[in-house]
Design a protein around this motif. Sequence first.
Motif, PDB file in Angstrom:
ATOM      1  N   THR A 130       0.529  -0.968  -0.093  1.00 55.97           N
ATOM      2  CA  THR A 130      -0.035   0.018   0.343  1.00 55.97           C
ATOM      3  C   THR A 130       0.993   1.412  -0.063  1.00 55.97           C
ATOM      4  OG1 THR A 130      -1.673   1.163   1.331  1.00 55.97           O
ATOM      5  CG2 THR A 130      -0.342  -0.167   2.628  1.00 55.97           C
ATOM      6  N   ASN A 131       0.177   2.298  -0.540  1.00 58.99           N
ATOM      7  CA  ASN A 131       0.932   3.567  -0.548  1.00 58.99           C
ATOM      8  C   ASN A 131       0.870   4.306   0.663  1.00 58.99           C
ATOM      9  OD1 ASN A 131      -1.248   5.141  -0.508  1.00 58.99           O
ATOM     10  ND2 ASN A 131      -1.359   5.335  -2.723  1.00 58.99           N
ATOM     11  N   GLY A 132       0.219   3.877   1.834  1.00 51.86           N
ATOM     12  CA  GLY A 132      -0.024   4.639   3.049  1.00 51.86           C
ATOM     13  C   GLY A 132      -0.757   5.935   3.495  1.00 51.86           C
ATOM     14  N   THR A 133      -1.606   6.202   2.199  1.00 52.28           N
ATOM     15  CA  THR A 133      -2.493   6.969   2.018  1.00 52.28           C
ATOM     16  C   THR A 133      -4.153   6.922   2.919  1.00 52.28           C
ATOM     17  OG1 THR A 133      -3.553   6.761   0.034  1.00 52.28           O
ATOM     18  CG2 THR A 133      -1.497   8.241   0.256  1.00 52.28           C
ATOM     19  N   PRO A 188      -5.229   5.456   5.995  1.00 51.59           N
ATOM     20  CA  PRO A 188      -5.098   4.989   7.222  1.00 51.59           C
ATOM     21  C   PRO A 188      -6.575   4.319   7.817  1.00 51.59           C
ATOM     22  CG  PRO A 188      -5.118   7.086   7.460  1.00 51.59           C
ATOM     23  CD  PRO A 188      -4.800   6.686   6.088  1.00 51.59           C
ATOM     24  N   VAL A 231       4.378  -0.962   3.306  1.00 53.51           N
ATOM     25  CA  VAL A 231       4.092   0.454   2.867  1.00 53.51           C
ATOM     26  C   VAL A 231       5.114   0.869   2.153  1.00 53.51           C
ATOM     27  CG1 VAL A 231       4.792   1.178   5.339  1.00 53.51           C
ATOM     28  CG2 VAL A 231       3.191   2.552   3.842  1.00 53.51           C
ATOM     29  N   PHE A 263      -0.400   9.932   5.703  1.00 53.68           N
ATOM     30  CA  PHE A 263       0.646   8.979   5.613  1.00 53.68           C
ATOM     31  C   PHE A 263       1.060   8.666   6.967  1.00 53.68           C
ATOM     32  CE2 PHE A 263       5.418   8.566   5.159  1.00 53.68           C
ATOM     33  CZ  PHE A 263       5.317   7.240   4.818  1.00 53.68           C
ATOM     34  N   PHE A 291      -1.100   6.729   9.079  1.00 57.01           N
ATOM     35  CA  PHE A 291      -0.896   5.322   8.550  1.00 57.01           C
ATOM     36  C   PHE A 291       0.095   4.553   9.497  1.00 57.01           C
ATOM     37  CE2 PHE A 291       0.194   2.065   5.880  1.00 57.01           C
ATOM     38  CZ  PHE A 291      -0.854   1.426   5.272  1.00 57.01           C
ATOM     39  N   LEU A 292       1.388   5.339   9.269  1.00 54.23           N
ATOM     40  CA  LEU A 292       2.422   4.733  10.121  1.00 54.23           C
ATOM     41  C   LEU A 292       2.152   4.449  11.633  1.00 54.23           C
ATOM     42  CD1 LEU A 292       5.534   6.516   8.682  1.00 54.23           C
ATOM     43  CD2 LEU A 292       4.368   4.482   7.919  1.00 54.23           C
ATOM     44  N   PHE A 349      -0.007   1.236  11.387  1.00 49.10           N
ATOM     45  CA  PHE A 349       0.973   0.097  11.044  1.00 49.10           C
ATOM     46  C   PHE A 349       1.882  -0.325  11.938  1.00 49.10           C
ATOM     47  CE2 PHE A 349       5.045  -1.048   9.142  1.00 49.10           C
ATOM     48  CZ  PHE A 349       4.552  -1.645   8.017  1.00 49.10           C
ATOM     49  N   ARG A 394       5.759  -6.842   9.088  1.00 47.25           N
ATOM     50  CA  ARG A 394       5.594  -5.574   8.482  1.00 47.25           C
ATOM     51  C   ARG A 394       7.098  -5.100   7.771  1.00 47.25           C
ATOM     52  NH1 ARG A 394       5.478  -2.693  12.398  1.00 47.25           N
ATOM     53  NH2 ARG A 394       5.644  -4.358  14.049  1.00 47.25           N
ATOM     54  N   GLY A 398       7.128   3.732  12.490  1.00 50.81           N
ATOM     55  CA  GLY A 398       6.514   2.745  11.723  1.00 50.81           C
ATOM     56  C   GLY A 398       6.802   1.443  12.415  1.00 50.81           C
TER      57      GLY A 398
END
Length: 339
Positions: A177-180, A182, A197, A222, A225-226, A229, A236, A261
Amino acid sequence: MAEEKSNEKLAEKPEMPEKLASIMKRQGYHFVGAHSAVKLCNYTTSSMKEGGTLCYKNQFYGIRSWRCLQTTTAIGCDLACRFCWRIIPEEEGIRWNELNAVSWEDPEAIVEGMINEQKRLVSGYKGNPKVDKEKWREANIPAHATLSLTGEPLFYPRMSEVLEAFHKRKMSTFLVTNGTMPDALSKLTTLPTQLYVSIQAPNKEIYEKVTRPKIPNAWDRFQKFLEIFSTLKTRRVFRLTLVKGLNMTDPEGYAELIKKGNPDYVEVKGFVFVGGSRGKSRGLEYSMMPDKDDIMDFAEKISKASGYLLTDYNKPSKVALLSRDSNAESSRIIDFEMI
């Protein structure tokens, strides 16, 4: 009969502008219903051959490259990363949100359709004299699903059910995933075997230059998201794609993201000047590809700043591996087919 019933639940053609669909078909994409796609990875085909090259995931994590299904549940993406080898719809005059499906298809039907399409693609290699016949037979029964082909897979709102459908078939899953997104990540009730990510930049300024976001507050999303994550109970991985003169800078900034992360592994990968990345609008050049020395030097700097261990390097993919600690390093190669 099961295949016919499954396919009945999928659209006969993708829900996207015909111009884009035509370009992607010429590039080797095979659509599965309205919004999913499959494409044979070069390492899948190479690894079937005697003495063929294996994917770096074989070296790092122990998967069988010839049994890997490269796919996605969504074509659209909310970033326009300059280094991406894939087609960016806006470069063809098509907005990314035109690719969001009008109606999302059934997870079980999607997975069955992906596997069937992979078998159809692999079938063409049966008569190739260079192909190992045992590997070819195994390739017809995928053991790993890599949801990374194109777009942002988490756009698909029923990702947990897709992962469940793969796991039910005794397949491991790699979700990239691109992390956008969450919120989508926090709603997963089933996690992939290995969650990636993409880490495109060490700070907000460079992030916006590299990713050219199509949505507001991408960097803030992002960061959120971290945070999520870092709490998830699965393997991960951070994946850095580095471009000289663009985002191959500030190793301390990357180290801070790593600390936030808390991934098990960090892949430090060199950008490759192929596909869409060669487009004039991307502003990239062949000389911006890092070589092994560049990658290893930068990986060592990140290692020093983050405390992660530099543990491996794969030459064909130009990627170095950092492991969180000696425990992660000793357990990174496992038999995913037993999961």
